[in-house]
Design an enzyme around this catalytic site. Structure first.
Site, PDB file in Angstrom:
ATOM      1  N   CYS A  58       0.738  -1.302  -0.103  1.00 45.29           N
ATOM      2  CA  CYS A  58       0.010   0.027  -0.143  1.00 45.29           C
ATOM      3  C   CYS A  58       0.829   1.212  -0.012  1.00 45.29           C
ATOM      4  O   CYS A  58       1.638   1.573   0.824  1.00 45.29           O
ATOM      5  CB  CYS A  58      -0.998   0.037   1.098  1.00 45.29           C
ATOM      6  SG  CYS A  58      -2.036   1.474   1.350  1.00 45.29           S
ATOM      7  N   TYR A 188      -5.259   4.999  -9.340  1.00 52.03           N
ATOM      8  CA  TYR A 188      -6.353   4.076  -8.957  1.00 52.03           C
ATOM      9  C   TYR A 188      -7.379   4.642 -10.026  1.00 52.03           C
ATOM     10  O   TYR A 188      -8.510   3.632 -10.250  1.00 52.03           O
ATOM     11  CB  TYR A 188      -6.639   4.510  -7.676  1.00 52.03           C
ATOM     12  CG  TYR A 188      -5.402   3.674  -6.526  1.00 52.03           C
ATOM     13  CD1 TYR A 188      -5.729   2.436  -6.427  1.00 52.03           C
ATOM     14  CD2 TYR A 188      -4.513   4.325  -6.305  1.00 52.03           C
ATOM     15  CE1 TYR A 188      -4.752   1.583  -5.449  1.00 52.03           C
ATOM     16  CE2 TYR A 188      -3.562   3.615  -5.363  1.00 52.03           C
ATOM     17  CZ  TYR A 188      -3.863   2.367  -5.352  1.00 52.03           C
ATOM     18  OH  TYR A 188      -2.735   1.752  -4.401  1.00 52.03           O
TER      19      TYR A 188
END
Length: 323
Positions: A58, A188
């Site tokens: 992440c 994203y």
């Protein structure tokens, strides 16, 4: 990906991720309290009190891991890195005590959210900053956790390093704003777009910013000039993942970072700074994206490439060194 609704886990969260129009919308962080040096927030800075739940892949978690290291807080704030495949939320082989321990060998991060709020509705994300005394979540907003780490623990022997100096704050904020919207979150928005128009809009904005950043870094050592700042360490986690993951996995494939002369050398310099490579888990990054995103990569196959060596020499010495 899944989320909690009224304290219960749901697996099908598509309607919360892609509203009408097909563009990916990132949910706002819910826990937004602050640790403060003087304790006025109700969460005083104390050694051993706080724990960071992180994950190797992440980028949002990675920025807090790096700042924790740079500020010399590794003995002050404990961490665990997700080391098991996701079942529902982020999964760990160890917990932190009391009711936050593995069940059948697996501790899932949503257990910590339910300990803080049994009726919680929202995403379960890393980084999560947890208060082991009050047994609650302090924050799951990475940008704010970074700021806490930068200043609020200075009285506890943290490294005297200021990543958000007053004289550069306006410039740092301007870089952060554009890079967050079009790069950090832009990859994203590109990868999770559900329509061609949404994809192209996000992808074009992403590469417009990368082009601009490559030009900017042709004239200055770091984003804000001669000093490494928060802006660099918010950008780095996305930059180091780009060619390994986003270029192929998220269809961000107009160009690689390797194709940019200044961005690629800037990335190598940051990676090669003391302690950063050891806190950048490339195999874990690839595994976390490719194996744990069945909605993007149903077979879960982790690619062998690309063959990129971030330890090769960079040319940033041609610019002035950091002060």
């Amino acid at each position: 990906m899944g989320m909690l609704i009224d304290g219960a886990w749901i697996d099908d969260d598509a309607k919360y991720r892609n509203p009408e129009g097909g563009a990916f919308v990132r949910a706002e962080s819910v826990f937004r309290s602050w640790v403060t040096a003087d304790g006025s927030s109700g969460f005083p800075a104390e050694p051993g009190r706080y724990h960071l739940f992180l994950a190797p892949n992440c980028p949002w978690a990675h920025r807090t891991q790096i700042v924790r290291y740079l500020k010399g807080l590794e003995d002050t704030i404990s961490i665990t890195l997700s080391d098991l495949p996701r079942v529902r939320s982020w999964a760990y082989s160890q917990g932190i005590g009391r009711d936050l321990e593995p069940v059948d060998g697996v501790f899932e991060l949503h257990q910590a959210y339910l300990a803080a709020d049994p009726g919680y509705s929202g995403r379960v994300t890393v980084p999560t900053l947890f208060d082991k005394r009050e047994w609650t979540v302090v924050s799951n907003e990475s940008s704010e956790i970074v700021r806490m780490l930068n200043t609020e623990f200075d009285g506890l022997g943290a490294t005297p390093l200021d990543l958000y100096p007053e004289d550069l704050r306006a410039e740092i904020d301007a870089f952060n704003a554009r890079i967050y919207e079009t790069v950090n979150n832009g990859v994203y928005r590109t990868g999770f777009a559900k329509t061609q128009d949404a994809y192209e809009e996000a992808c074009n904005a992403l590469f417009d910013t990368l082009d601009w950043l490559d030009e900017t870094l042709g004239e200055r050592r770091y984003l804000c000039g001669e000093r490494l700042t928060e802006a660099d360490w918010r950008f780095y986690p996305t930059l180091v993942r780009f060619d390994f993951v986003y270029h192929g996995h998220f269809k961000c494939n107009r160009r690689r970072i390797e194709d940019y002369p200044n961005l690629s050398n800037y990335l190598r310099e940051l990676y090669q700074l003391p302690g950063i490579a050891e806190r950048t888990d490339i195999p874990g990054i690839k595994r976390g994206y490719y194996a744990d995103m069945p909605h993007v990569n149903p077979a879960g196959i982790v690619p062998l490439g690309p063959d990129i060596d971030l330890t090769t020499p960079h040319n940033r010495d041609r610019l002035r060194k950091a002060a």
